[in-house]
Design an enzyme around this catalytic site. Structure first.
Site, PDB file in Angstrom:
ATOM      1  N   ASP A  32       0.745  -1.329   0.135  1.00 29.01           N
ATOM      2  CA  ASP A  32       0.063  -0.059   0.070  1.00 29.01           C
ATOM      3  C   ASP A  32       0.982   1.175   0.042  1.00 29.01           C
ATOM      4  O   ASP A  32       1.904   1.372   0.724  1.00 29.01           O
ATOM      5  CB  ASP A  32      -1.022  -0.048   1.405  1.00 29.01           C
ATOM      6  CG  ASP A  32      -2.016   0.867   1.151  1.00 29.01           C
ATOM      7  OD1 ASP A  32      -3.142   0.733   0.899  1.00 29.01           O
ATOM      8  OD2 ASP A  32      -1.919   2.221   1.071  1.00 29.01           O
ATOM      9  N   ASN A  88     -13.106  -3.142   2.470  1.00 29.07           N
ATOM     10  CA  ASN A  88     -14.105  -2.014   2.433  1.00 29.07           C
ATOM     11  C   ASN A  88     -15.035  -2.053   1.362  1.00 29.07           C
ATOM     12  O   ASN A  88     -14.632  -2.241   0.177  1.00 29.07           O
ATOM     13  CB  ASN A  88     -13.480  -0.660   2.629  1.00 29.07           C
ATOM     14  CG  ASN A  88     -12.590  -0.452   4.113  1.00 29.07           C
ATOM     15  OD1 ASN A  88     -12.696  -1.036   5.013  1.00 29.07           O
ATOM     16  ND2 ASN A  88     -11.319  -0.053   3.877  1.00 29.07           N
ATOM     17  N   GLN A  95     -14.291   2.710   1.674  1.00 26.89           N
ATOM     18  CA  GLN A  95     -13.764   2.352   0.406  1.00 26.89           C
ATOM     19  C   GLN A  95     -13.379   3.925  -0.448  1.00 26.89           C
ATOM     20  O   GLN A  95     -14.156   4.796  -0.616  1.00 26.89           O
ATOM     21  CB  GLN A  95     -14.696   1.693  -0.255  1.00 26.89           C
ATOM     22  CG  GLN A  95     -13.783   0.934  -1.725  1.00 26.89           C
ATOM     23  CD  GLN A  95     -15.032   0.028  -2.378  1.00 26.89           C
ATOM     24  OE1 GLN A  95     -16.167  -0.054  -2.027  1.00 26.89           O
ATOM     25  NE2 GLN A  95     -14.478  -0.606  -3.606  1.00 26.89           N
ATOM     26  N   HIS A 101     -10.703  -5.171  -3.290  1.00 27.42           N
ATOM     27  CA  HIS A 101      -9.295  -5.405  -2.767  1.00 27.42           C
ATOM     28  C   HIS A 101      -9.111  -5.616  -1.232  1.00 27.42           C
ATOM     29  O   HIS A 101     -10.149  -5.418  -0.689  1.00 27.42           O
ATOM     30  CB  HIS A 101      -8.137  -4.232  -2.900  1.00 27.42           C
ATOM     31  CG  HIS A 101      -8.739  -2.895  -2.560  1.00 27.42           C
ATOM     32  ND1 HIS A 101      -9.527  -1.944  -2.955  1.00 27.42           N
ATOM     33  CD2 HIS A 101      -8.478  -2.331  -1.104  1.00 27.42           C
ATOM     34  CE1 HIS A 101      -9.742  -0.962  -2.278  1.00 27.42           C
ATOM     35  NE2 HIS A 101      -9.219  -1.073  -1.301  1.00 27.42           N
ATOM     36  N   HIS A 103      -7.105  -5.549   2.364  1.00 28.03           N
ATOM     37  CA  HIS A 103      -5.735  -5.166   3.066  1.00 28.03           C
ATOM     38  C   HIS A 103      -5.324  -6.056   3.794  1.00 28.03           C
ATOM     39  O   HIS A 103      -6.079  -6.980   4.531  1.00 28.03           O
ATOM     40  CB  HIS A 103      -6.425  -3.787   4.047  1.00 28.03           C
ATOM     41  CG  HIS A 103      -6.847  -2.732   3.300  1.00 28.03           C
ATOM     42  ND1 HIS A 103      -6.159  -1.694   3.164  1.00 28.03           N
ATOM     43  CD2 HIS A 103      -8.091  -2.490   2.619  1.00 28.03           C
ATOM     44  CE1 HIS A 103      -6.772  -0.691   2.426  1.00 28.03           C
ATOM     45  NE2 HIS A 103      -7.881  -1.229   2.071  1.00 28.03           N
TER      46      HIS A 103
HETATM   47  P1  AMP Z   1      -9.783   1.536   0.571  1.00 30.11           P
HETATM   48  O1  AMP Z   1      -9.970   2.833   1.563  1.00 30.11           O
HETATM   49  O2  AMP Z   1     -10.064   0.265   1.124  1.00 30.11           O
HETATM   50  O3  AMP Z   1     -10.544   1.586  -0.847  1.00 30.11           O
HETATM   51  O4  AMP Z   1      -8.150   1.262   0.213  1.00 30.11           O
HETATM   52  C1  AMP Z   1      -7.449   2.010  -0.881  1.00 30.11           C
HETATM   53  C2  AMP Z   1      -6.166   1.682  -0.481  1.00 30.11           C
HETATM   54  O5  AMP Z   1      -5.442   1.830  -1.683  1.00 30.11           O
HETATM   55  C3  AMP Z   1      -5.700   2.785   0.458  1.00 30.11           C
HETATM   56  O6  AMP Z   1      -4.910   2.201   1.481  1.00 30.11           O
HETATM   57  C4  AMP Z   1      -4.526   3.599  -0.357  1.00 30.11           C
HETATM   58  O7  AMP Z   1      -3.299   3.792   0.342  1.00 30.11           O
HETATM   59  C5  AMP Z   1      -4.298   2.542  -1.666  1.00 30.11           C
HETATM   60  N1  AMP Z   1      -3.578   2.975  -2.764  1.00 30.11           N
HETATM   61  C6  AMP Z   1      -4.247   3.980  -3.511  1.00 30.11           C
HETATM   62  N2  AMP Z   1      -3.574   4.285  -4.516  1.00 30.11           N
HETATM   63  C7  AMP Z   1      -2.555   3.358  -4.477  1.00 30.11           C
HETATM   64  C8  AMP Z   1      -1.328   3.030  -5.558  1.00 30.11           C
HETATM   65  N3  AMP Z   1      -1.254   3.837  -6.802  1.00 30.11           N
HETATM   66  N4  AMP Z   1      -0.389   2.155  -5.012  1.00 30.11           N
HETATM   67  C9  AMP Z   1      -0.607   1.724  -3.875  1.00 30.11           C
HETATM   68  N5  AMP Z   1      -1.551   1.854  -3.188  1.00 30.11           N
HETATM   69  C10 AMP Z   1      -2.528   2.569  -3.307  1.00 30.11           C
END
Ligand code: AMP
Ligand code: ZN
Length: 139
Positions: A32, A88, A95, A101, A103
């Site tokens: 992440d 999420n 989300q 995805h 975590h």
């Molecule tokens: P969510 O809030 O469950 O949708 O999680 C999205 C996650 O994706 C967050 O923890 C972000 O930090 C992560 N994220 C967003 N863009 C990227 C990226 N380009 N590379 C790696 N992680 C990312």
């Protein structure tokens, strides 16, 4: 299926660089970008589905099997003391990227984010609990 505007479609296809720690035909696992802890990673299916409601049931099952394997591997390598698996769905649930995805969050005692995922408890009367139970009960 791919969504041309989806960042996780592009990352999982390798079109946008990522810190990949595992890849197979169906999934990419990346670190992440804004980690909650050391080693915080994301399991991203290569097939686009927005969330738990859209993802095909069997694929969701295989994602969970991969989460189990990754958790064991990451715990061995990182020496973390616990582990959260979090997923999420929809904005109200936190989300921010609308491609399913999971975590993978290694947990460490005395870490900066030791209290992530601590929530205030809500209270429901016994009658309300019975109503909720009856509404949700499945055969
Ligand atoms: P969510 O809030 O469950 O949708 O999680 C999205 C996650 O994706 C967050 O923890 C972000 O930090 C992560 N994220 C967003 N863009 C990227 C990226 N380009 N590379 C790696 N992680 C990312
Ligand atoms: Zn996508």
């Amino acid at each position: 299926m791919r969504d041309k505007d989806c960042i996780f479609c592009k990352i999982s296809a390798g079109e946008i660089p990522s810190n990949t720690i595992y890849e197979d035909e169906e999934f990419r696992v990346i670190l992440d970008l804004a980690p909650a802890s050391k080693g915080h990673a994301l399991i991203i299916p290569k097939e686009h589905a927005a969330d738990i409601y859209e993802i095909e049931e069997e694929l969701a099952g295989r994602a969970m099997k991969l989460a189990k394997r990754m958790a064991v591997h990451m715990t061995e390598v990182l020496g973390c003391e616990g582990f959260n698996i979090l997923q999420n769905n929809h904005e109200v649930a936190g989300q921010t990227v609308f491609h399913f995805h999971m975590h993978l969050i290694p947990r460490y005692r005395n870490a900066k984010n030791e209290d992530i995922l601590v929530w205030n408890h809500e209270t429901f009367s016994p009658e309300e609990m019975e109503q909720i139970r009856d509404a949700l009960k499945q055969d």
